[in-house]
Design a protein around this motif. Sequence first.
Motif, PDB file in Angstrom:
ATOM      1  N   THR A 263     -51.577 -13.952  -3.321  1.00 53.73           N
ATOM      2  CA  THR A 263     -51.518 -12.639  -3.965  1.00 53.73           C
ATOM      3  C   THR A 263     -50.375 -12.589  -4.975  1.00 53.73           C
ATOM      4  O   THR A 263     -50.521 -12.083  -6.093  1.00 53.73           O
ATOM      5  CB  THR A 263     -51.327 -11.537  -2.906  1.00 53.73           C
ATOM      6  OG1 THR A 263     -52.424 -11.585  -1.983  1.00 53.73           O
ATOM      7  CG2 THR A 263     -51.267 -10.167  -3.558  1.00 53.73           C
ATOM      8  N   LEU A 264     -49.228 -13.138  -4.592  1.00 54.72           N
ATOM      9  CA  LEU A 264     -48.082 -13.191  -5.508  1.00 54.72           C
ATOM     10  C   LEU A 264     -48.411 -14.046  -6.728  1.00 54.72           C
ATOM     11  O   LEU A 264     -48.054 -13.686  -7.861  1.00 54.72           O
ATOM     12  CB  LEU A 264     -46.868 -13.759  -4.775  1.00 54.72           C
ATOM     13  CG  LEU A 264     -45.571 -13.866  -5.598  1.00 54.72           C
ATOM     14  CD1 LEU A 264     -45.122 -12.489  -6.064  1.00 54.72           C
ATOM     15  CD2 LEU A 264     -44.484 -14.551  -4.784  1.00 54.72           C
ATOM     16  N   ARG A 265     -49.130 -15.145  -6.506  1.00 47.85           N
ATOM     17  CA  ARG A 265     -49.513 -16.008  -7.622  1.00 47.85           C
ATOM     18  C   ARG A 265     -50.432 -15.261  -8.596  1.00 47.85           C
ATOM     19  O   ARG A 265     -50.308 -15.412  -9.815  1.00 47.85           O
ATOM     20  CB  ARG A 265     -50.233 -17.255  -7.085  1.00 47.85           C
ATOM     21  CG  ARG A 265     -50.534 -18.314  -8.147  1.00 47.85           C
ATOM     22  CD  ARG A 265     -51.343 -19.436  -7.547  1.00 47.85           C
ATOM     23  NE  ARG A 265     -50.629 -20.165  -6.538  1.00 47.85           N
ATOM     24  CZ  ARG A 265     -49.832 -21.211  -6.790  1.00 47.85           C
ATOM     25  NH1 ARG A 265     -49.677 -21.632  -8.026  1.00 47.85           N
ATOM     26  NH2 ARG A 265     -49.209 -21.826  -5.803  1.00 47.85           N
ATOM     27  N   GLU A 266     -51.346 -14.439  -8.054  1.00 47.14           N
ATOM     28  CA  GLU A 266     -52.238 -13.673  -8.922  1.00 47.14           C
ATOM     29  C   GLU A 266     -51.473 -12.633  -9.733  1.00 47.14           C
ATOM     30  O   GLU A 266     -51.742 -12.434 -10.922  1.00 47.14           O
ATOM     31  CB  GLU A 266     -53.315 -12.994  -8.071  1.00 47.14           C
ATOM     32  CG  GLU A 266     -54.329 -13.971  -7.477  1.00 47.14           C
ATOM     33  CD  GLU A 266     -55.259 -13.297  -6.484  1.00 47.14           C
ATOM     34  OE1 GLU A 266     -55.149 -12.049  -6.334  1.00 47.14           O
ATOM     35  OE2 GLU A 266     -56.063 -13.992  -5.852  1.00 47.14           O
ATOM     36  N   GLU A 267     -50.480 -11.991  -9.100  1.00 47.33           N
ATOM     37  CA  GLU A 267     -49.652 -11.037  -9.837  1.00 47.33           C
ATOM     38  C   GLU A 267     -48.884 -11.744 -10.947  1.00 47.33           C
ATOM     39  O   GLU A 267     -48.779 -11.235 -12.078  1.00 47.33           O
ATOM     40  CB  GLU A 267     -48.669 -10.353  -8.884  1.00 47.33           C
ATOM     41  CG  GLU A 267     -49.308  -9.394  -7.898  1.00 47.33           C
ATOM     42  CD  GLU A 267     -48.257  -8.717  -7.034  1.00 47.33           C
ATOM     43  OE1 GLU A 267     -47.149  -8.429  -7.547  1.00 47.33           O
ATOM     44  OE2 GLU A 267     -48.521  -8.495  -5.841  1.00 47.33           O
ATOM     45  N   LEU A 268     -48.335 -12.895 -10.634  1.00 50.50           N
ATOM     46  CA  LEU A 268     -47.578 -13.648 -11.627  1.00 50.50           C
ATOM     47  C   LEU A 268     -48.479 -14.102 -12.772  1.00 50.50           C
ATOM     48  O   LEU A 268     -48.088 -14.035 -13.946  1.00 50.50           O
ATOM     49  CB  LEU A 268     -46.914 -14.857 -10.970  1.00 50.50           C
ATOM     50  CG  LEU A 268     -46.090 -15.775 -11.878  1.00 50.50           C
ATOM     51  CD1 LEU A 268     -44.960 -15.008 -12.555  1.00 50.50           C
ATOM     52  CD2 LEU A 268     -45.525 -16.948 -11.076  1.00 50.50           C
ATOM     53  N   ALA A 270     -51.080 -12.628 -13.932  1.00 52.78           N
ATOM     54  CA  ALA A 270     -51.367 -11.489 -14.810  1.00 52.78           C
ATOM     55  C   ALA A 270     -50.211 -11.241 -15.773  1.00 52.78           C
ATOM     56  O   ALA A 270     -50.419 -10.973 -16.967  1.00 52.78           O
ATOM     57  CB  ALA A 270     -51.633 -10.249 -13.951  1.00 52.78           C
ATOM     58  N   VAL A 271     -48.983 -11.360 -15.266  1.00 52.87           N
ATOM     59  CA  VAL A 271     -47.807 -11.192 -16.135  1.00 52.87           C
ATOM     60  C   VAL A 271     -47.739 -12.321 -17.158  1.00 52.87           C
ATOM     61  O   VAL A 271     -47.425 -12.105 -18.335  1.00 52.87           O
ATOM     62  CB  VAL A 271     -46.522 -11.154 -15.289  1.00 52.87           C
ATOM     63  CG1 VAL A 271     -45.291 -11.087 -16.196  1.00 52.87           C
ATOM     64  CG2 VAL A 271     -46.538  -9.960 -14.353  1.00 52.87           C
ATOM     65  N   THR A 291     -40.102 -13.968 -15.199  1.00 62.30           N
ATOM     66  CA  THR A 291     -40.365 -12.543 -15.050  1.00 62.30           C
ATOM     67  C   THR A 291     -39.872 -12.094 -13.686  1.00 62.30           C
ATOM     68  O   THR A 291     -39.553 -12.922 -12.824  1.00 62.30           O
ATOM     69  CB  THR A 291     -41.870 -12.247 -15.202  1.00 62.30           C
ATOM     70  OG1 THR A 291     -42.072 -10.837 -15.245  1.00 62.30           O
ATOM     71  CG2 THR A 291     -42.668 -12.837 -14.033  1.00 62.30           C
ATOM     72  N   ILE A 293     -40.824  -9.949 -10.275  1.00 61.06           N
ATOM     73  CA  ILE A 293     -41.893  -9.355  -9.480  1.00 61.06           C
ATOM     74  C   ILE A 293     -41.339  -9.047  -8.096  1.00 61.06           C
ATOM     75  O   ILE A 293     -40.739  -9.932  -7.451  1.00 61.06           O
ATOM     76  CB  ILE A 293     -43.105 -10.300  -9.363  1.00 61.06           C
ATOM     77  CG1 ILE A 293     -43.740 -10.521 -10.744  1.00 61.06           C
ATOM     78  CG2 ILE A 293     -44.147  -9.737  -8.395  1.00 61.06           C
ATOM     79  CD1 ILE A 293     -44.927 -11.465 -10.722  1.00 61.06           C
ATOM     80  N   ARG A 294     -41.502  -7.811  -7.661  1.00 56.00           N
ATOM     81  CA  ARG A 294     -41.034  -7.358  -6.339  1.00 56.00           C
ATOM     82  C   ARG A 294     -39.537  -7.640  -6.169  1.00 56.00           C
ATOM     83  O   ARG A 294     -39.074  -8.043  -5.095  1.00 56.00           O
ATOM     84  CB  ARG A 294     -41.810  -8.044  -5.217  1.00 56.00           C
ATOM     85  CG  ARG A 294     -43.322  -7.877  -5.296  1.00 56.00           C
ATOM     86  CD  ARG A 294     -43.999  -8.598  -4.142  1.00 56.00           C
ATOM     87  NE  ARG A 294     -45.427  -8.712  -4.335  1.00 56.00           N
ATOM     88  CZ  ARG A 294     -46.232  -9.387  -3.506  1.00 56.00           C
ATOM     89  NH1 ARG A 294     -45.724  -9.977  -2.431  1.00 56.00           N
ATOM     90  NH2 ARG A 294     -47.528  -9.459  -3.743  1.00 56.00           N
TER      91      ARG A 294
END
Length: 396
Positions: A263-268, A270-271, A291, A293-294
């Motif tokens: 999930t963290l990889r998917e957020e990253l 997107a950024v 970047t 994240i969290r």
Amino acid sequence: MSHPTDTAATPRRATDVGGGWVERWGDIVIPVFLLGLLLPVRGIEFLVPAMSLPINTLACVGLVAVAVWAPSRWPAASPAVLLSATALVGWLVARTVLEQGLGELRRTVNILTLFLVAGVIASGRVHVRSLTRGIGIGLVAGLIIGVALLPRSSYVGRLTGVLGDPNAAGYVLATLGFAAAQSLTTRRTRLVLWAVVAVGIALTVSRTSMFAFAVATLWVWLAPRMRRLGSLALLGGTSALYLWLNGLAEARNWFTARDGSDTLREELAAVERRMVDQAGWWGDGLGTAVTEIRGTTLFFHNSYRAMQVEGGLIALGLLLLLLGALFWMVHQLPPQDRPVWAEGAIIAALICSFNIGFSLTSPPLAVAIGLYLAYHGAVRERSRGERPVRGLSASA
């Protein structure tokens, strides 16, 4: 009386490039061997003035310092490779200085060091047998340390230690494992090293590294039988296979224990895509592919996107030119003379670069490219020595 090529980088009997350069070129050179031992060590950093650098980057600095005084034995690469590599590094450094001055010293020093270490290895200034023996023993030692530390690993059940986190360890094992295997002289010893690396990568549970290892293995087995179009088809087919397997793994929940990290990889990701769109043609300079994240600062996992953010579309285009020039060189040698294990090392690193951060700009890939070009140069030099001189008959 000393021989003019007696240096810390090349021993006295290193002058024979005819057939024995790869397999039996002189004795082990202790400084080169010791620096080779340190090249797999990605998980430890040292503080040097104004910055901290990983041990394997410092080992590259040492190799350049040892080898820069040795004579070049052949051109480091084809003109296309030299021009594209020089343009890429020059653009990244110039763009960084223009945008940030000397504020990003660590990444700038790293890029210049990788460029230089690939060059001194490629031009025959470094004693290859000493270097690859050091790399091989360093990999095995790092793997043993990682296995011993498994019960205390911060990634439960996954290999870490001096090779880095699990993904970094998989990248190091795949890239440097295949690069070191090229200099081994028997099929048995190569298979032993291949098996050791396979076990290590399995212990990392790194999906990208496991796939990269499998593709590199296929390349070593099939590539000598293929021409350029066949090689492109192999690389394209395996890329499609990776996408299919990745989707299948998600559909079947093969890695359910890693849902949080995915999930963290998917957020990253997107950024990353958003920052790539903003980078344009010019990029923002080295050190900007990060970047938050969290509440945690993260570097890009996709090294190609990192390259584009740091150097824009210009850097990405120069990178593609460099890779194309390297690929073109592959088929310039007879199949029996091709250093397919070194080729596999480069391919493994390029695959890892899709999901393992800064793989494109780290020592394993630079060393793998240098070794590939060195083997290529040695074969060209040997062929030139065997070519009959015009105007002389065999009976002259």
